[in-house]
Design an enzyme around this catalytic site. Structure first.
Site, PDB file in Angstrom:
ATOM      1  N   GLU A 116      12.615  -9.451   1.988  1.00 38.71           N
ATOM      2  CA  GLU A 116      11.809  -8.330   2.474  1.00 38.71           C
ATOM      3  C   GLU A 116      12.615  -7.045   2.296  1.00 38.71           C
ATOM      4  O   GLU A 116      13.787  -6.985   2.681  1.00 38.71           O
ATOM      5  CB  GLU A 116      11.472  -8.548   3.945  1.00 38.71           C
ATOM      6  CG  GLU A 116      10.686  -7.429   4.569  1.00 38.71           C
ATOM      7  CD  GLU A 116      10.455  -7.624   6.068  1.00 38.71           C
ATOM      8  OE1 GLU A 116      10.063  -6.646   6.713  1.00 38.71           O
ATOM      9  OE2 GLU A 116      10.664  -8.741   6.592  1.00 38.71           O
ATOM     10  N   HIS A 174      12.563  -2.630   2.493  1.00 38.67           N
ATOM     11  CA  HIS A 174      11.950  -1.362   2.897  1.00 38.67           C
ATOM     12  C   HIS A 174      12.850  -0.230   2.435  1.00 38.67           C
ATOM     13  O   HIS A 174      14.076  -0.329   2.526  1.00 38.67           O
ATOM     14  CB  HIS A 174      11.742  -1.294   4.405  1.00 38.67           C
ATOM     15  CG  HIS A 174      10.812  -2.356   4.891  1.00 38.67           C
ATOM     16  ND1 HIS A 174       9.449  -2.269   4.737  1.00 38.67           N
ATOM     17  CD2 HIS A 174      11.064  -3.549   5.487  1.00 38.67           C
ATOM     18  CE1 HIS A 174       8.897  -3.357   5.223  1.00 38.67           C
ATOM     19  NE2 HIS A 174       9.849  -4.159   5.681  1.00 38.67           N
ATOM     20  N   ASN A 234       8.024  -5.642  -0.675  1.00 36.01           N
ATOM     21  CA  ASN A 234       7.873  -4.510   0.221  1.00 36.01           C
ATOM     22  C   ASN A 234       6.388  -4.416   0.527  1.00 36.01           C
ATOM     23  O   ASN A 234       5.621  -3.825  -0.227  1.00 36.01           O
ATOM     24  CB  ASN A 234       8.379  -3.208  -0.419  1.00 36.01           C
ATOM     25  CG  ASN A 234       8.330  -2.035   0.538  1.00 36.01           C
ATOM     26  OD1 ASN A 234       7.651  -2.089   1.558  1.00 36.01           O
ATOM     27  ND2 ASN A 234       9.031  -0.974   0.196  1.00 36.01           N
ATOM     28  N   TYR A 240      10.996   9.096   1.087  1.00 30.26           N
ATOM     29  CA  TYR A 240      10.945   8.134  -0.015  1.00 30.26           C
ATOM     30  C   TYR A 240      11.596   8.615  -1.313  1.00 30.26           C
ATOM     31  O   TYR A 240      11.655   7.868  -2.277  1.00 30.26           O
ATOM     32  CB  TYR A 240       9.487   7.742  -0.289  1.00 30.26           C
ATOM     33  CG  TYR A 240       8.833   7.078   0.896  1.00 30.26           C
ATOM     34  CD1 TYR A 240       9.136   5.765   1.221  1.00 30.26           C
ATOM     35  CD2 TYR A 240       7.948   7.759   1.709  1.00 30.26           C
ATOM     36  CE1 TYR A 240       8.565   5.151   2.318  1.00 30.26           C
ATOM     37  CE2 TYR A 240       7.354   7.153   2.806  1.00 30.26           C
ATOM     38  CZ  TYR A 240       7.671   5.854   3.105  1.00 30.26           C
ATOM     39  OH  TYR A 240       7.111   5.249   4.188  1.00 30.26           O
ATOM     40  N   ARG A 242      11.910   4.741  12.762  1.00 34.22           N
ATOM     41  CA  ARG A 242      10.561   5.292  12.655  1.00 34.22           C
ATOM     42  C   ARG A 242       9.717   4.872  13.862  1.00 34.22           C
ATOM     43  O   ARG A 242      10.250   4.417  14.868  1.00 34.22           O
ATOM     44  CB  ARG A 242       9.959   4.842  11.326  1.00 34.22           C
ATOM     45  CG  ARG A 242      10.815   5.378  10.148  1.00 34.22           C
ATOM     46  CD  ARG A 242      10.258   5.092   8.820  1.00 34.22           C
ATOM     47  NE  ARG A 242       8.970   5.790   8.654  1.00 34.22           N
ATOM     48  CZ  ARG A 242       8.134   5.490   7.674  1.00 34.22           C
ATOM     49  NH1 ARG A 242       8.419   4.540   6.808  1.00 34.22           N
ATOM     50  NH2 ARG A 242       6.994   6.147   7.562  1.00 34.22           N
ATOM     51  N   ALA A 258       3.101  -0.932   5.003  1.00 35.31           N
ATOM     52  CA  ALA A 258       2.476  -0.968   6.332  1.00 35.31           C
ATOM     53  C   ALA A 258       1.960  -2.358   6.696  1.00 35.31           C
ATOM     54  O   ALA A 258       1.905  -2.704   7.875  1.00 35.31           O
ATOM     55  CB  ALA A 258       1.348   0.055   6.409  1.00 35.31           C
ATOM     56  N   ARG A 298       4.841  11.052  -2.551  1.00 31.45           N
ATOM     57  CA  ARG A 298       4.581  10.860  -1.121  1.00 31.45           C
ATOM     58  C   ARG A 298       5.841  11.105  -0.298  1.00 31.45           C
ATOM     59  O   ARG A 298       6.871  10.469  -0.518  1.00 31.45           O
ATOM     60  CB  ARG A 298       4.127   9.407  -0.912  1.00 31.45           C
ATOM     61  CG  ARG A 298       4.000   8.997   0.516  1.00 31.45           C
ATOM     62  CD  ARG A 298       3.791   7.493   0.643  1.00 31.45           C
ATOM     63  NE  ARG A 298       3.723   7.114   2.032  1.00 31.45           N
ATOM     64  CZ  ARG A 298       3.944   5.896   2.478  1.00 31.45           C
ATOM     65  NH1 ARG A 298       4.229   4.920   1.642  1.00 31.45           N
ATOM     66  NH2 ARG A 298       3.871   5.637   3.757  1.00 31.45           N
ATOM     67  N   PRO A 308       0.785  -1.224   0.000  1.00 40.18           N
ATOM     68  CA  PRO A 308       0.000   0.000   0.000  1.00 40.18           C
ATOM     69  C   PRO A 308       0.821   1.281   0.000  1.00 40.18           C
ATOM     70  O   PRO A 308       1.858   1.368   0.649  1.00 40.18           O
ATOM     71  CB  PRO A 308      -0.841  -0.098   1.284  1.00 40.18           C
ATOM     72  CG  PRO A 308      -0.157  -1.094   2.135  1.00 40.18           C
ATOM     73  CD  PRO A 308       0.555  -2.024   1.208  1.00 40.18           C
ATOM     74  N   ASN A 309       0.300   2.228  -0.760  1.00 39.41           N
ATOM     75  CA  ASN A 309       0.816   3.592  -0.875  1.00 39.41           C
ATOM     76  C   ASN A 309       2.123   3.714  -1.631  1.00 39.41           C
ATOM     77  O   ASN A 309       2.589   4.820  -1.876  1.00 39.41           O
ATOM     78  CB  ASN A 309       0.928   4.252   0.513  1.00 39.41           C
ATOM     79  CG  ASN A 309      -0.394   4.282   1.230  1.00 39.41           C
ATOM     80  OD1 ASN A 309      -1.393   4.715   0.665  1.00 39.41           O
ATOM     81  ND2 ASN A 309      -0.426   3.807   2.462  1.00 39.41           N
TER      82      ASN A 309
END
Length: 139
Positions: free
Chosen positions: A96, A98, A72, A23, A105, A75, A18, A10-11
């Site tokens: 995985e 990110h 990725n 990012y 964070r 969330a 964004r 998502p996103n």
């Protein structure tokens, strides 16, 4: 020729727009075009969805035929037992990824339901995290 797929959650369709301070300003499409040119010897497919079930369905679809999956889950990494179970259920190794360092964070981002079943985890190197994941499948 290695067959790899990048699956984004998502996103991540908003990359380039964004939160560029986290990012970056490059869209994922622009980045993907560059990476495909660089790794001509790799069949590199791409899938993105904001919907958890679609991500699970894609993992099931490619999880027995590809040489590697770069995931990725965004969330959903921190909330989806279902995606973690899907990674555990398939045979194709998953790295995985990110873009940000999730440990710098919010505390809830320190937990991953994917990591225990992943081949490895790469985080905090911006979009280069994806390239490092590709290299992990080529070496």
């Amino acid at each position: 020729m290695k067959k790899l797929i990048i699956i984004n959650g998502p996103n991540l369709n908003l990359l380039g727009k964004r939160e560029p301070n986290i990012y970056g300003s490059l869209s994922f499409t622009e980045f993907l075009d560059k990476i495909k040119d660089k790794y001509e010897n790799v069949q590199l497919d791409y899938f993105q969805s904001n919907i958890e079930g679609e991500l699970i369905d894609k993992l099931h679809e490619v999880g027995f035929t590809n040489d590697g999956i770069i995931l990725n889950a965004a969330a959903y990494t921190h909330t989806s037992v279902g995606i973690g179970d899907a990674v555990k259920a398939i045979e194709t190794p998953v790295v995985e990824v990110h873009i940000s360092n999730t440990f710098n964070r919010e505390e809830f981002r320190h937990q991953s339901f994917i990591s225990p079943n992943a081949k490895g985890v790469i985080l905090g190197f911006g979009l280069q995290s994806y390239e490092l994941a590709i290299q992990s499948f080529l070496n």
